[in-house]
Design an enzyme around this catalytic site. Structure first.
Site, PDB file in Angstrom:
ATOM      1  N   THR A 221       0.865  -1.191   0.000  1.00 32.37           N
ATOM      2  CA  THR A 221       0.000   0.000   0.000  1.00 32.37           C
ATOM      3  C   THR A 221       0.897   1.235   0.000  1.00 32.37           C
ATOM      4  O   THR A 221       1.996   1.198   0.554  1.00 32.37           O
ATOM      5  CB  THR A 221      -0.858  -0.002   1.290  1.00 32.37           C
ATOM      6  OG1 THR A 221      -1.794  -1.058   1.187  1.00 32.37           O
ATOM      7  CG2 THR A 221      -1.601   1.307   1.497  1.00 32.37           C
ATOM      8  N   GLY A 273      -1.170  -1.899   6.516  1.00 30.88           N
ATOM      9  CA  GLY A 273      -1.142  -3.110   7.332  1.00 30.88           C
ATOM     10  C   GLY A 273      -2.455  -3.837   7.214  1.00 30.88           C
ATOM     11  O   GLY A 273      -3.201  -3.648   6.248  1.00 30.88           O
ATOM     12  N   GLY A 275      -5.816  -4.239   7.345  1.00 27.18           N
ATOM     13  CA  GLY A 275      -6.839  -3.200   7.363  1.00 27.18           C
ATOM     14  C   GLY A 275      -7.960  -3.365   8.362  1.00 27.18           C
ATOM     15  O   GLY A 275      -8.433  -2.387   8.954  1.00 27.18           O
TER      16      GLY A 275
HETATM   17  N1  ASP Z   1      -4.196  -1.698   4.696  1.00 28.32           N
HETATM   18  C1  ASP Z   1      -4.419  -2.322   3.423  1.00 28.32           C
HETATM   19  C2  ASP Z   1      -5.732  -3.031   3.454  1.00 28.32           C
HETATM   20  O1  ASP Z   1      -6.008  -3.704   4.423  1.00 28.32           O
HETATM   21  C3  ASP Z   1      -3.357  -3.290   3.041  1.00 28.32           C
HETATM   22  C4  ASP Z   1      -1.943  -2.854   3.301  1.00 28.32           C
HETATM   23  O2  ASP Z   1      -1.698  -1.774   3.778  1.00 28.32           O
HETATM   24  O3  ASP Z   1      -1.032  -3.634   3.017  1.00 28.32           O
HETATM   25  O4  ASP Z   1      -6.455  -2.962   2.500  1.00 28.32           O
END
Ligand code: ASP
Length: 357
Positions: A221, A273, A275
């Site tokens: 992300t 992270g 989510g």
């Molecule tokens: N936070 C994002 C989600 O859960 C994924 C990520 O940040 O890696 O969609």
């Protein structure tokens, strides 16, 4: 006569209640901007947190990530240094990463269980507390640009799916064939996630997003937070979400307060992270609230939320943040987080792994 007046009164009240809404969100200064030094500005970006280990990286890959992070952070930095707006800096810095296949945003986004790329993004301005967000878009080249259009040109905060795409077309944004987002690496990740899921299915008969294997297969992300020369804090986040996500799953990235938050009175935050935990923990707003109401420093608030609250809930990931004095935080509880920052002196910080590694 009294009756006629009463009827007239009721009609006036009715018309008043149904008067058309203003077509734009109010954009007055709702958050007090503290006195700031115009020479004091800064930018922080992330390219995702997760199981990023030195042993799994080739020197070439490491170089490629560092070069792209540097290009993205410099893009935003130059806009800020020239006195440009925080919104432009956030949008354009994120676009550098959206256009790179290295990150899980725009081109290079992860695949859903059905083999599609469904993108989420949001942006927030700390002076007006205005925000824009989009969820589950499949054909808009730059989801962060669309989030900004939602903020600036609609009376709403969030559009999802087809409605978001219609709005993107209306706004003249670039529409691409969904195959634009395809990368072989992400496709292989989906195949691997599905294979692992089958292994898991053998154990307990049902697969879930909370499968520890699946959670490890997401990172990349992208996000950006800035303090511009006018003392405005702006935050933005863009993502493809989690590999193998199901049926219209929306993560934290487009949720204001979870994945993105900005308030001139405290700080600007972008998350990355797992989510679901960032949504339940309202992670980005939590950090801002600790600063605003508790008088806690950015560093302390970020550490508390990312190193204590988040793991206690069972979640993992990280944040980048900047406050109205230009202090920055890059906090994560995973093995690594792609990150970069530049301060007003033009000093560059780049990182991938934990400092101690
Ligand atoms: N936070 C994002 C989600 O859960 C994924 C990520 O940040 O890696 O969609």
């Amino acid at each position: 006569m009294r009756k006629i007046l009463m009827v007239f009164g009721v009609i006036t009240l009715f018309i008043g209640c149904n008067a058309p809404q203003k077509s734009e969100k109010a954009s007055n200064e709702v958050s007090k901007t503290p006195e700031t030094n115009p020479e004091n500005f800064g930018i922080v970006i992330h390219g995702g947190a997760g199981t990023i280990l030195r042993k799994n990286m080739t020197p070439e890959m490491e170089e490629a990530y560092k070069a792209k992070l540097e290009e993205a952070v410099r893009k935003g930095y130059e806009i800020l240094a020239a006195g440009g707006s925080g919104l432009d800096a956030v949008e354009q810095s994120i676009q550098v990463m959206e256009e790179s296949p290295l990150f899980n945003a725009g081109k290079g986004a992860v695949f859903t269980n059905e083999g599609k790329n469904e993108l989420d993004a949001s942006i927030m301005h700390g002076k007006t507390l205005n925000a824009g967000a989009v969820a589950g878009v499949t054909s808009v080249k730059s989801p962060i640009a669309l989030a900004r259009k939602v903020m600036e040109n609609s009376e709403h905060v969030m559009f999802a799916g087809e409605g978001a795409e219609t709005f993107a077309k209306e706004q003249g944004l670039e529409i691409v064939d969904p195959s634009y987002f395809y990368t072989e690496n992400r496709w292989k990740s989906l195949e691997r996630a599905k294979e692992r899921e089958e292994v898991e299915l053998d154990h307990d008969g049902q697969a879930s997003l909370y499968d520890p294997f699946i959670k490890d297969s997401k990172f990349g992300t992208v996000g950006c937070v800035v303090l511009d020369k006018e003392g405005n804090l702006v935050a933005g986040t863009s993502t493809g979400g989690m590999t193998n996500k199901r049926w219209g799953r929306v993560g934290d990235a487009p949720i204001i307060g979870a994945g993105t938050y900005a308030n001139n009175a405290s700080c600007a935050v972008s998350s990355t992270g797992w989510g679901e935990f960032f949504i339940r923990g309202v992670i980005a707003h939590d950090i801002a609230a600790m600063m605003q109401y508790g008088g806690i420093s950015l560093q302390e608030a970020s550490q508390k939320v990312i190193q204590e609250k988040l793991p206690e809930m069972g979640g993992d990931g990280g944040i980048i943040a900047i406050d109205h004095n230009g202090n920055i935080a890059m906090e994560f509880n995973t093995a690594g987080m792609y990150r970069a920052a530049m301060n007003s002196k033009g000093e560059l910080t780049l990182g991938i792994y934990k400092e101690s590694e």
